[in-house]
Design a protein around this motif. Structure first.
Motif, PDB file in Angstrom:
ATOM      1  N   SER A 193       0.888  -1.251   0.105  1.00  0.00           N
ATOM      2  CA  SER A 193      -0.020  -0.073  -0.024  1.00  0.00           C
ATOM      3  C   SER A 193       0.923   1.070   0.044  1.00  0.00           C
ATOM      4  O   SER A 193       1.857   1.248   0.851  1.00  0.00           O
ATOM      5  CB  SER A 193      -0.895   0.059   1.230  1.00  0.00           C
ATOM      6  OG  SER A 193      -1.329   1.226   1.637  1.00  0.00           O
ATOM      7  N   ILE A 196       1.559   3.143   3.349  1.00  0.00           N
ATOM      8  CA  ILE A 196       2.885   2.608   4.032  1.00  0.00           C
ATOM      9  C   ILE A 196       3.916   3.640   3.698  1.00  0.00           C
ATOM     10  O   ILE A 196       4.887   4.125   4.646  1.00  0.00           O
ATOM     11  CB  ILE A 196       3.259   1.154   4.018  1.00  0.00           C
ATOM     12  CG1 ILE A 196       2.060   0.272   4.456  1.00  0.00           C
ATOM     13  CG2 ILE A 196       4.388   0.737   4.668  1.00  0.00           C
ATOM     14  CD1 ILE A 196       2.047  -1.090   3.883  1.00  0.00           C
ATOM     15  N   TYR A 350      -0.551  -2.945   9.680  1.00  0.00           N
ATOM     16  CA  TYR A 350      -0.152  -3.585   8.593  1.00  0.00           C
ATOM     17  C   TYR A 350       0.790  -4.706   8.676  1.00  0.00           C
ATOM     18  O   TYR A 350       1.492  -4.989   9.890  1.00  0.00           O
ATOM     19  CB  TYR A 350       1.015  -2.810   7.586  1.00  0.00           C
ATOM     20  CG  TYR A 350       0.037  -1.268   7.053  1.00  0.00           C
ATOM     21  CD1 TYR A 350      -0.712  -1.327   6.248  1.00  0.00           C
ATOM     22  CD2 TYR A 350       0.417  -0.208   8.287  1.00  0.00           C
ATOM     23  CE1 TYR A 350      -1.427  -0.173   5.834  1.00  0.00           C
ATOM     24  CE2 TYR A 350      -0.236   1.031   7.615  1.00  0.00           C
ATOM     25  CZ  TYR A 350      -1.165   0.966   6.839  1.00  0.00           C
ATOM     26  OH  TYR A 350      -1.855   2.040   6.368  1.00  0.00           O
TER      27      TYR A 350
END
Length: 354
Positions: A193, A196, A350
């Motif tokens: 993603s 991040i 995450y």
């Protein structure tokens, strides 16, 4: 896993080699008269005058073998290590020629202690060895060859260690590496993603981020791994850990507008490629030619590796995502503390490996 046919084949080959190797010694032994066996060996009588020649030749071959191997290691004139193999063979041959002198030298040293310790039996043994130095040298040569092979293995290990250290210093230069926790290999193929990357980029400790994208692409009808990196970021920050002028020129060329690529040694050897050659890469935009500017070792994959700048990923694959990325921190930042800070912020949200 061996099949029975393989075992039988190996057995037959082993017996054949053993019989072939013993033929000449057996033939020579059949020509010796009984009274000759208790005298100084006929071989020794004929070749005693060549002792000094064997010794000098052995040392010369040994030194020549070492010099050739060292030259091949430091200069690498050929892609395949022909000279290293030649050097190792010369070292073994040198040890073999030195072995008679080596045996006679130790017989002289051990003669009195053995005779004092074993009396008459010791005299017989020393006399027999003195009279048949070259025949006893056959057994000693096997030890000499073993010693030479041990040296060859040490050279091999040192060479591999040096090459691996060079590869690490050249490629593992960032401070922090982040990839999906589900990615168990060296290369990840599912994008991270962008959130991040944005989170990490906002930290004051960060000097630069090298976004990396791995792809499986077709090259000469084989699947190879292509890596696309922010070469400009790497070139700007990697020098604090490793700097080589030649490699810096390679990165500078890759950072420019020319369609260039760095390839692994496996690909270079398999397809007989050299720096300056052009290879065709299949892309969604058709076949594109890239000039090879660097050939380097790759310990992260055995299928071959192609290294590009990210601009070609955007231009020919229409991609700009990231499968893993590395972080360069500013001077004076404690990397371990920064990693812990990243873990506290990212891991609850995450699934990552940091």
């Amino acid at each position: 896993y061996l099949k029975m046919v393989d075992i039988i084949l190996f057995l037959l080959v082993g017996v054949f080699i053993s019989l072939s190797a013993s033929f000449i010694p057996a033939y020579e032994a059949s020509k010796i008269k009984p009274n000759e066996s208790i005298k100084e060996g006929s071989f020794e009588v004929r070749f005693k005058r060549y002792n000094s020649l064997f010794l000098i030749s052995g040392f010369a071959l040994f030194i020549l073998g070492l010099c050739i191997s060292c030259y091949d290691y430091f200069k690498t004139p050929y892609d395949f290590p022909f000279l290293s193999y030649t050097g190792i063979l010369l070292v073994i041959l040198g040890f073999t020629l030195i072995s008679p002198f080596y045996l006679m030298f130790f017989i002289k040293i051990l003669k009195k202690p053995i005779e004092l310790l074993f009396k008459f039996n010791g005299k017989i043994v020393i006399g027999d060895m003195n009279g048949n130095v070259y025949r006893f040298s056959v057994a000693l040569m096997s030890v000499a060859i073993s010693c030479a092979l041990i040296i060859a293995i040490f050279i091999l290990i040192y060479s591999l260690r040096s090459s691996l250290e060079k590869w690490i210093n050249k490629n593992i230069v960032a401070d922090v590496y982040i990839k999906p926790a589900s990615c168990l290999s060296n290369y990840c193929f599912y994008p991270l993603s962008n959130e991040i990357i944005d989170i990490v980029k906002d930290y004051n400790e960060v000097a630069g981020i090298d976004r990396f994208r791995a792809l499986n692409i077709d090259f000469n009808n084989k699947k190879v791994i292509a890596g696309f990196a922010d070469i400009s970021v790497k070139r700007r920050y990697y020098s604090k850990r490793y700097f080589d002028e030649k490699y810096d020129n390679v990165l500078k060329e890759m950072e420019g507008d020319g369609q260039v690529v760095s390839i692994s040694e496996y690909i270079a050897l398999k397809y007989n490629l050299r720096v300056g050659d052009t290879i065709n890469i299949k892309t969604p935009q058709g076949d594109k030619g890239f000039e090879i500017v660097d050939i380097s070792s790759s310990y992260s994959t055995t299928s071959g590796f192609l290294y590009f700048d990210r601009k070609w990923l955007r231009r020919y694959w229409n991609l700009d995502d990231t499968t893993q990325f590395s972080v360069y921190v500013k001077e004076g930042v404690n990397v371990d503390s920064f990693i812990e800070k990243l873990k506290r912020r990212l891991l609850p949200v995450y699934s990552l490996e940091i």
